[in-house]
Design a protein around this motif. Structure first.
Motif, short mmCIF file in Angstrom:
data_model
loop_
_atom_site.label_atom_id
_atom_site.label_comp_id
_atom_site.label_asym_id
_atom_site.label_seq_id
_atom_site.Cartn_x
_atom_site.Cartn_y
_atom_site.Cartn_z
N ALA A 162 -5.24 13.11 8.76
CA ALA A 162 -4.28 14.43 8.29
C ALA A 162 -5.55 15.31 7.27
O ALA A 162 -5.25 16.38 7.61
N SER B 202 -0.23 8.72 12.44
CA SER B 202 0.81 7.61 12.42
C SER B 202 -0.05 6.43 12.75
O SER B 202 -0.81 6.19 13.58
N ALA C 16 3.16 15.58 7.16
CA ALA C 16 2.68 14.07 7.76
C ALA C 16 1.87 13.36 6.59
O ALA C 16 2.05 12.05 6.64
#
Length: 288
Positions: A67, A148, A229
């Protein structure tokens, strides 16, 4: 029954002393390492759960790095687009001035020189806006980033194919493809050497400014998504770390109490062993 062949009291004392010593070793190991589980024998099931959690934690950590990289790439792209927007604004000022009757053709030629240089600078910015030698504004950047720890989660795509592309050192705006339209091709060859040309250029520049603005809005939206995120990743890591501590972190207060208790047991076992040996010596005196 008194016996000199088998000293059961001493045998039991030694057995208890060895057991207590092993327990004390385990307690001291946990206190020194700060970990409740230092070997599989301490808690086999707990170690298995902790190992699985460790894998998930590492995956979340990598997702956080992904990210951050994506955000850095988008910030780089936005920086390039911001510079292009500033240049287009200056080009619009030049075209507006050249379209006015307050300047002569000689002065328009001077203005056109700067206009042409700025056109080339846009192209230069497009070519130099890269991330580890990967072009970001050439209309071909399309990568995905996993944010994730879930292997089945859909990666976030970063597509920068609606901004700028270059060809033959001339920049042009692209839509969903990588070929110049008639309008953008005309912008590449536009000039402000005359009032009529300058007036035509004004409309072209406005269109390019709108495209850059849309591009920056798209980049900003993606940056916002990665920000959220990253927040989710941080929360997941915090919760997982808390769960991992239940299995792995040693309870120092309890261990300290256990150490004291085991110390008393060791002293008692040593005292019992000493008394047992003394009693055996006393029995042997009956034979003399």
């Amino acid at each position: 029954m008194a016996s000199i062949n088998t000293n059961m009291s001493a045998t039991l004392a030694v057995s208890n002393l060895n057991k207590t010593t092993d327990e004390m070793t385990s307690v001291l190991t946990a206190m020194s390492s700060g970990k409740a589980i230092n070997s599989a024998s301490d808690d086999a099931a707990g170690l298995a759960v902790y190992t699985a959690m460790s894998v998930d934690y590492a995956a979340w950590e990598q997702a956080g790095d992904n990210a951050e990289v994506a955000t850095a790439i988008l910030e780089t792209a936005d920086g390039g687009l911001s510079e292009i927007a500033d240049i287009l604004e200056r080009m619009y000022e030049l075209a507006s001035q050249a379209s006015s009757g307050s300047v002569t053709d000689t002065e328009r030629a001077y203005l056109d020189d700067e206009y042409s240089e700025l056109m080339e600078q846009i192209d230069s910015i497009v070519e130099s806006t890269t991330y580890f030698d990967t072009s970001l504004l050439d209309g071909n950047y399309d990568e995905s980033f996993t944010v994730s720890a879930d292997a089945g989660a859909t990666p976030i795509s970063v597509t920068l194919d609606t901004n700028y592309a270059t060809t033959e050192d001339v920049v042009y705006v692209v839509g969903s493809g990588t070929t110049a339209t008639t309008a953008t091709a005309a912008f590449n060859t536009s000039s402000i050497s005359s009032a009529a040309n300058a007036t035509t250029a004004l409309a072209m520049i406005e269109a390019q400014i709108e495209t850059v603005s849309a591009g920056r809005a798209s980049v900003g939206a993606m940056m916002s998504r990665f920000d959220y995120a990253a927040g989710n990743i941080e929360t997941a890591q915090t919760n997982l770390e808390s769960a991992m501590s239940v299995y792995m972190d040693a309870d120092i207060a309890q261990l300290s109490a256990d150490q004291t208790e085991l110390g008393v047991k060791m002293d008692s076992a040593i005292q019992a062993l000493s008394v047992s040996n003394e009693n055996l010596e006393k029995l042997s005196k009956l034979l003399s």
